[in-house]
Design a protein around this motif. Structure first.
Motif, PDB file in Angstrom:
ATOM      1  N   GLU A   8       0.835  -1.195   0.000  1.00  0.00           N
ATOM      2  CA  GLU A   8       0.000   0.000   0.000  1.00  0.00           C
ATOM      3  C   GLU A   8       0.872   1.246   0.000  1.00  0.00           C
ATOM      4  O   GLU A   8       1.846   1.339   0.741  1.00  0.00           O
ATOM      5  N   GLU A  13      -0.446  13.819   4.423  1.00  0.00           N
ATOM      6  CA  GLU A  13      -1.413  14.866   4.770  1.00  0.00           C
ATOM      7  C   GLU A  13      -1.185  16.052   3.822  1.00  0.00           C
ATOM      8  O   GLU A  13      -0.040  16.384   3.504  1.00  0.00           O
ATOM      9  N   HIS A  26      -4.747  22.558   6.546  1.00  0.00           N
ATOM     10  CA  HIS A  26      -4.923  21.135   6.306  1.00  0.00           C
ATOM     11  C   HIS A  26      -6.223  20.898   5.556  1.00  0.00           C
ATOM     12  O   HIS A  26      -7.249  21.448   5.928  1.00  0.00           O
ATOM     13  N   GLY A  28      -6.842  17.529   3.877  1.00  0.00           N
ATOM     14  CA  GLY A  28      -7.182  16.120   3.714  1.00  0.00           C
ATOM     15  C   GLY A  28      -5.931  15.284   3.599  1.00  0.00           C
ATOM     16  O   GLY A  28      -4.831  15.747   3.886  1.00  0.00           O
ATOM     17  N   SER A  29      -6.111  14.044   3.174  1.00  0.00           N
ATOM     18  CA  SER A  29      -4.961  13.166   3.041  1.00  0.00           C
ATOM     19  C   SER A  29      -5.111  12.315   1.788  1.00  0.00           C
ATOM     20  O   SER A  29      -6.188  12.273   1.188  1.00  0.00           O
ATOM     21  N   TYR A  46      -7.390  17.839  -4.575  1.00  0.00           N
ATOM     22  CA  TYR A  46      -7.838  18.925  -3.694  1.00  0.00           C
ATOM     23  C   TYR A  46      -7.878  20.310  -4.338  1.00  0.00           C
ATOM     24  O   TYR A  46      -8.322  21.260  -3.700  1.00  0.00           O
ATOM     25  N   ARG A  48      -9.106  21.097  -7.775  1.00  0.00           N
ATOM     26  CA  ARG A  48      -9.691  21.065  -9.122  1.00  0.00           C
ATOM     27  C   ARG A  48     -10.402  22.368  -9.483  1.00  0.00           C
ATOM     28  O   ARG A  48     -10.748  22.592 -10.628  1.00  0.00           O
ATOM     29  N   ARG A  49     -10.676  23.208  -8.457  1.00  0.00           N
ATOM     30  CA  ARG A  49     -11.398  24.462  -8.737  1.00  0.00           C
ATOM     31  C   ARG A  49     -10.613  25.669  -8.230  1.00  0.00           C
ATOM     32  O   ARG A  49     -11.174  26.552  -7.595  1.00  0.00           O
TER      33      ARG A  49
ATOM     34  N   MET B   1      -7.901  15.264   6.853  1.00  0.00           N
ATOM     35  CA  MET B   1      -8.414  14.164   7.647  1.00  0.00           C
ATOM     36  C   MET B   1      -7.298  13.576   8.478  1.00  0.00           C
ATOM     37  O   MET B   1      -6.390  12.955   7.956  1.00  0.00           O
ATOM     38  N   TYR B   2      -7.346  13.804   9.717  1.00  0.00           N
ATOM     39  CA  TYR B   2      -6.281  13.323  10.580  1.00  0.00           C
ATOM     40  C   TYR B   2      -6.362  11.814  10.655  1.00  0.00           C
ATOM     41  O   TYR B   2      -7.422  11.239  10.642  1.00  0.00           O
ATOM     42  N   GLN B  92     -14.753  12.930 -12.831  1.00  0.00           N
ATOM     43  CA  GLN B  92     -13.521  13.108 -12.051  1.00  0.00           C
ATOM     44  C   GLN B  92     -13.855  13.538 -10.620  1.00  0.00           C
ATOM     45  O   GLN B  92     -13.238  13.078  -9.657  1.00  0.00           O
ATOM     46  N   ASP B  93     -14.853  14.406 -10.473  1.00  0.00           N
ATOM     47  CA  ASP B  93     -15.297  14.800  -9.130  1.00  0.00           C
ATOM     48  C   ASP B  93     -15.740  13.587  -8.318  1.00  0.00           C
ATOM     49  O   ASP B  93     -15.421  13.467  -7.138  1.00  0.00           O
ATOM     50  N   GLY B  96     -12.886  11.887  -7.010  1.00  0.00           N
ATOM     51  CA  GLY B  96     -12.340  12.681  -5.905  1.00  0.00           C
ATOM     52  C   GLY B  96     -13.138  12.472  -4.623  1.00  0.00           C
ATOM     53  O   GLY B  96     -12.569  12.299  -3.544  1.00  0.00           O
ATOM     54  N   HIS B  97     -14.463  12.456  -4.763  1.00  0.00           N
ATOM     55  CA  HIS B  97     -15.312  12.250  -3.575  1.00  0.00           C
ATOM     56  C   HIS B  97     -15.013  10.901  -2.933  1.00  0.00           C
ATOM     57  O   HIS B  97     -14.940  10.786  -1.709  1.00  0.00           O
ATOM     58  N   LEU B  99     -12.194   9.405  -2.970  1.00  0.00           N
ATOM     59  CA  LEU B  99     -10.904   9.498  -2.272  1.00  0.00           C
ATOM     60  C   LEU B  99     -11.033  10.229  -0.947  1.00  0.00           C
ATOM     61  O   LEU B  99     -10.458   9.818   0.058  1.00  0.00           O
ATOM     62  N   TYR B 100     -11.804  11.346  -0.906  1.00  0.00           N
ATOM     63  CA  TYR B 100     -11.988  12.047   0.386  1.00  0.00           C
ATOM     64  C   TYR B 100     -12.575  11.073   1.405  1.00  0.00           C
ATOM     65  O   TYR B 100     -12.206  11.057   2.572  1.00  0.00           O
ATOM     66  N   SER B 103     -10.294   8.283   2.706  1.00  0.00           N
ATOM     67  CA  SER B 103      -9.385   8.850   3.705  1.00  0.00           C
ATOM     68  C   SER B 103     -10.088   9.019   5.044  1.00  0.00           C
ATOM     69  O   SER B 103      -9.514   8.737   6.093  1.00  0.00           O
ATOM     70  N   GLU B 106     -10.380   5.742   6.701  1.00  0.00           N
ATOM     71  CA  GLU B 106      -9.089   5.240   7.191  1.00  0.00           C
ATOM     72  C   GLU B 106      -8.723   5.815   8.552  1.00  0.00           C
ATOM     73  O   GLU B 106      -7.980   5.194   9.309  1.00  0.00           O
ATOM     74  N   ARG B 112      -7.037   1.186   3.213  1.00  0.00           N
ATOM     75  CA  ARG B 112      -7.556   1.287   1.854  1.00  0.00           C
ATOM     76  C   ARG B 112      -7.670  -0.108   1.238  1.00  0.00           C
ATOM     77  O   ARG B 112      -8.662  -0.453   0.617  1.00  0.00           O
ATOM     78  N   ARG B 172     -16.891  19.370   1.674  1.00  0.00           N
ATOM     79  CA  ARG B 172     -16.211  19.454   0.387  1.00  0.00           C
ATOM     80  C   ARG B 172     -17.066  18.821  -0.730  1.00  0.00           C
ATOM     81  O   ARG B 172     -17.223  19.382  -1.813  1.00  0.00           O
ATOM     82  N   GLU B 176     -19.207  20.605  -4.275  1.00  0.00           N
ATOM     83  CA  GLU B 176     -18.991  20.224  -5.669  1.00  0.00           C
ATOM     84  C   GLU B 176     -20.239  19.603  -6.286  1.00  0.00           C
ATOM     85  O   GLU B 176     -20.438  19.656  -7.507  1.00  0.00           O
ATOM     86  N   PHE B 179     -22.853  21.593  -8.684  1.00  0.00           N
ATOM     87  CA  PHE B 179     -22.558  21.658 -10.127  1.00  0.00           C
ATOM     88  C   PHE B 179     -23.117  20.426 -10.841  1.00  0.00           C
ATOM     89  O   PHE B 179     -23.685  20.527 -11.932  1.00  0.00           O
ATOM     90  N   HIS B 180     -23.029  19.284 -10.189  1.00  0.00           N
ATOM     91  CA  HIS B 180     -23.493  18.043 -10.817  1.00  0.00           C
ATOM     92  C   HIS B 180     -24.986  18.096 -11.112  1.00  0.00           C
ATOM     93  O   HIS B 180     -25.445  17.708 -12.180  1.00  0.00           O
TER      94      HIS B 180
END
Lengths: 98, 334
Positions: A8, A13, A26, A28-29, A46, A48-49, B1-2, B92-93, B96-97, B99-100, B103, B106, B112, B172, B176, B179-180
């Motif tokens: 993996e 961060e 901060h 995200g990760s 993070y 894109r806009r 995201m800690y 693509q958004d 991205g969503h 992936l957020y 995280s 996790e 993952r 976040r 986004e 727009f969708h």
């Protein structure tokens, strides 16, 4: 966790400066194989806009955090030092803004 | 995201007697929830709270990732360069969503790889709306308008979720998502100004998606196993039935402006309730799809698994490259 750790990508961060003059914050990760890839991916994930003009990526494992169990000992001592705040001091109205 | 990967000083080095007993921890957690406080990754939390969140956030992430497939189907056949660029940005958004959200999950101690394994083995669920096919270009517009519209209804209250990383990810996502929905509705408006065939295409897509969108809010609260506990913990903020009603109330006037009919003979304004009444949802079909028997379940999963396998050499190569760079650096330093 019994996931093979070496397969993996490590966790990073991400901190983004939204515009010149502001601090990095901060946001995200993400997982990436190395720092260059982490930067590249942080741009796509993070910003894109046009959310940023600068990005920092930090290996998550390199961050040392305070322990939530120590919250009391660490932060409560400040609670009774209200003389550190300007509103502690009464100034006559005729002095105006100070 | 800690994340859990962060280095917290070893608890063993702390003086004895400082760590709190389980009962005190539990009471502190409940008190924070009652006060509408937020829980962060390093805070103590009951195992059931952690498990519920891992399940919900990972399912949500999987939904975003699998959700790329039905629309991705139309990228190569979008009717103009403009629509193609918009669709690529939207898909693509969604990635991205995902992936957020991965995280955020996790931070609860899952990895993952574990989550992807659960998805690929069919153990994990994702939103069953993505197990239906996109048969015409109008489906892309209807997905934006109705599917994303329903998702927004669901997701806005999640911005106030008691678990901090999930709430922050949702802020976040919601920014986004708007727009969708708008791009989908606008694409349909354009079609409704077109030929009779185009209008019929829009109506046909609405007919196929409407009931499935109503089911997206989940079973009625009375039949929803996780609802009550989720509300108690501040993971969910609003029940399934109330959200569904809000969606119906918001959508009916939009359908009128668009000039389409929502396929429900029982749909009418109820003056006493000040809400629209609507007909019976086919829950048998919903559950069959959730359990894997929808029209596209197998195809969606097979596509995801193939994409993951095909990408394996890229993931391995990136790691090998990173290791080589590190070794070279170490050698230069020596």
């Amino acid at each position: 966790m019994n996931t093979p750790a070496l397969k993996e990508w490590p966790l990073w961060e991400v901190f983004v400066r939204s515009k010149q003059g502001l601090e990095h914050k901060h946001c995200g990760s993400l997982h990436a194989a190395d720092a260059a890839q982490a930067l590249h991916m942080a741009r796509d994930v993070y910003t894109r806009r046009q959310e940023g003009v600068s990005i920092w990526v930090v290996p998550s494992a390199a961050i040392t955090a305070s322990n939530p169990d120590d919250k009391g000992e660490l932060f409560d001592p400040a609670a009774d030092k209200i003389y550190r705040h300007p509103t502690f001091y009464a100034i006559p109205d005729e002095v105006g803004h100070m | 995201m800690y994340t859990q990967a962060m280095d917290i000083p070893d608890a063993a080095t702390k003086p004895a007697g400082v760590s709190r007993t389980p009962d005190a921890q539990d009471a502190a957690f409940e008190a924070r929830i009652d006060a509408d406080g937020r829980i962060e990754p390093q805070d103590w939390m009951p195992e059931a709270y952690r498990k519920t969140l891992v399940r919900q956030i990972s399912q949500h992430a999987h939904s975003e990732i699998v959700g790329m497939l039905p629309e991705g189907n139309w990228i190569s056949r979008a009717p103009s360069l403009k629509r193609k660029a918009i669709l690529i940005a939207k898909v693509q958004d969604e990635g991205g969503h995902g992936l957020y959200l991965y995280s955020a999950a996790e931070t609860l101690g899952t990895s993952r790889d574990q989550m992807l394994d659960a998805l690929h083995s069919g153990k994990a669920k994702y939103s069953s709306i993505f197990n239906y096919p996109t048969l015409s270009w109008a489906d892309v517009g209807v997905i934006g308008w109705l599917v994303d519209g329903a998702a927004i209804m669901n997701q806005i209250p999640l911005c106030r979720c008691s678990y901090g990383p999930y709430a922050r990810a949702m802020v976040r996502v919601c920014k986004e998502e708007s727009f969708h929905q708008r791009q989908g509705y606008e694409a349909l408006l354009v079609m409704m100004k077109g030929s009779d065939a185009q209008k019929a295409m829009v109506q046909d897509a609405v007919n196929r998606w409407w009931w499935k969108c109503l089911a997206m809010f989940g079973p009625p609260d009375a039949d929803s196993p996780h609802s009550a506990q989720g509300l108690r913990w501040g993971i969910k903020r609003i029940g399934n039935d109330e959200l569904r009603q809000k969606f119906v109330d918001a959508t009916v006037p939009q359908a009128e402006v668009l000039g389409v009919t929502l396929p429900d003979p029982d749909l009418k304004w109820n003056e006493a309730r000040q809400h629209y009444d609507y007909g019976q949802i086919d829950w048998a079909e919903f559950w069959a799809t959730v359990e894997g028997d929808g029209p596209c379940n197998r195809e969606r999963l097979a596509t995801r698994v193939k994409a993951h396998r095909d990408g394996e050499w890229v993931r391995d190569a990136a790691l090998a490259h990173a290791r080589k760079q590190q070794q070279r650096k170490n050698k230069e330093a020596a």
